[in-house]
Write a protein that holds these residues in place. Sequence first.
Motif, PDB file in Angstrom:
ATOM      1  N   SER A  53     -56.577 -83.338  26.171  1.00 36.18           N
ATOM      2  CA  SER A  53     -56.549 -83.465  27.728  1.00 36.18           C
ATOM      3  C   SER A  53     -57.086 -84.667  28.284  1.00 36.18           C
ATOM      4  CB  SER A  53     -57.024 -82.274  28.437  1.00 36.18           C
ATOM      5  OG  SER A  53     -56.253 -80.909  27.777  1.00 36.18           O
ATOM      6  N   LYS A  55     -57.791 -87.385  31.625  1.00 41.04           N
ATOM      7  CA  LYS A  55     -57.783 -87.382  33.361  1.00 41.04           C
ATOM      8  C   LYS A  55     -56.316 -87.759  33.683  1.00 41.04           C
ATOM      9  CE  LYS A  55     -62.633 -87.619  33.412  1.00 41.04           C
ATOM     10  NZ  LYS A  55     -63.946 -88.341  33.758  1.00 41.04           N
ATOM     11  N   LYS A  56     -56.148 -87.275  34.942  1.00 44.02           N
ATOM     12  CA  LYS A  56     -54.798 -87.664  35.581  1.00 44.02           C
ATOM     13  C   LYS A  56     -55.047 -89.119  36.064  1.00 44.02           C
ATOM     14  CE  LYS A  56     -53.798 -83.222  37.035  1.00 44.02           C
ATOM     15  NZ  LYS A  56     -52.386 -82.458  37.029  1.00 44.02           N
ATOM     16  N   HIS A  65     -59.792 -91.570  29.943  1.00 45.29           N
ATOM     17  CA  HIS A  65     -60.952 -90.591  29.489  1.00 45.29           C
ATOM     18  C   HIS A  65     -60.208 -89.369  29.342  1.00 45.29           C
ATOM     19  CE1 HIS A  65     -63.442 -94.027  30.595  1.00 45.29           C
ATOM     20  NE2 HIS A  65     -64.266 -93.641  29.485  1.00 45.29           N
ATOM     21  N   TYR A  66     -60.750 -88.670  28.306  1.00 41.45           N
ATOM     22  CA  TYR A  66     -60.523 -87.252  28.034  1.00 41.45           C
ATOM     23  C   TYR A  66     -61.262 -86.535  29.196  1.00 41.45           C
ATOM     24  CZ  TYR A  66     -58.709 -88.698  23.598  1.00 41.45           C
ATOM     25  OH  TYR A  66     -57.934 -89.258  22.570  1.00 41.45           O
ATOM     26  N   ILE A  67     -60.874 -85.202  29.321  1.00 42.67           N
ATOM     27  CA  ILE A  67     -61.485 -84.315  30.157  1.00 42.67           C
ATOM     28  C   ILE A  67     -62.474 -83.578  29.609  1.00 42.67           C
ATOM     29  CG2 ILE A  67     -61.141 -82.074  31.425  1.00 42.67           C
ATOM     30  CD1 ILE A  67     -58.319 -82.952  32.119  1.00 42.67           C
ATOM     31  N   ASN A  68     -62.327 -83.023  28.312  1.00 43.89           N
ATOM     32  CA  ASN A  68     -63.389 -82.683  27.460  1.00 43.89           C
ATOM     33  C   ASN A  68     -63.220 -82.689  26.221  1.00 43.89           C
ATOM     34  OD1 ASN A  68     -65.470 -80.921  26.322  1.00 43.89           O
ATOM     35  ND2 ASN A  68     -65.434 -79.601  27.899  1.00 43.89           N
ATOM     36  N   ASP A  72     -61.907 -79.957  23.190  1.00 47.71           N
ATOM     37  CA  ASP A  72     -60.348 -79.915  22.712  1.00 47.71           C
ATOM     38  C   ASP A  72     -60.380 -80.380  21.391  1.00 47.71           C
ATOM     39  OD1 ASP A  72     -59.163 -79.576  25.189  1.00 47.71           O
ATOM     40  OD2 ASP A  72     -58.855 -81.653  25.514  1.00 47.71           O
ATOM     41  N   ASP A  96     -65.313 -89.805  24.457  1.00 42.58           N
ATOM     42  CA  ASP A  96     -64.758 -89.500  25.761  1.00 42.58           C
ATOM     43  C   ASP A  96     -63.646 -90.432  26.120  1.00 42.58           C
ATOM     44  OD1 ASP A  96     -66.405 -87.196  26.140  1.00 42.58           O
ATOM     45  OD2 ASP A  96     -67.755 -88.122  27.532  1.00 42.58           O
TER      46      ASP A  96
END
Length: 187
Positions: A53, A55-56, A65-68, A72, A96
């Motif tokens: 996932s 970031k929007k 960047h990834y959210i977490n 994931d 990240d």
Amino acid sequence: MIVTIHQPNFMPWYPFFQKIKEADVFCILTKCQFEKNNFQNRFNMDGKWYTMSVKKGLTPIDTKHYINAQKDWDKIKENLKSYRNILNEFDDCITDNLAVTNTNIIKRACEMLDIKTKIVTDWDTDLTSTERLVDICSTLGASKYLSGPSGKSYMDINLFENKNIDVVFQSPDTIIKKPLLQVLQNG
């Protein structure tokens, strides 16, 4: 010298690596727009998507960047238990940052596949589309640009010819259409 260029996909399918292997230099295109619902943060295996996932927002790949990321990644490994040993080989590739993670994965997979092609990343420029590809090839000293088969539908070949760079396409007949994990598992 043969140059090939591609965005850093997440766990790319095997033809991505076949293209790298056929080139002398592979340029990872990170200074371009992130494409939602594409292969930059997810991969498909046996009809199921495995996603990191993000970031929007539509930002360049190198700033995405990834959210977490770790959560994931652990979920992907849990859902693909039969490939866990191979996936564990990529644990230290996960960060990240999407571009850093995907570049790390691509380099690690090349090591595992014994691909010795030189890997570089792109640079800031105002050029786009075919002009951008031609500039990268010219800067790297390419005599040939190796494209995937779909390049025929979007590139202006004349721009390459004006710089004395031949364009060649991966032959669909030689492409092994398998996920990277299957190829690594089966040797």
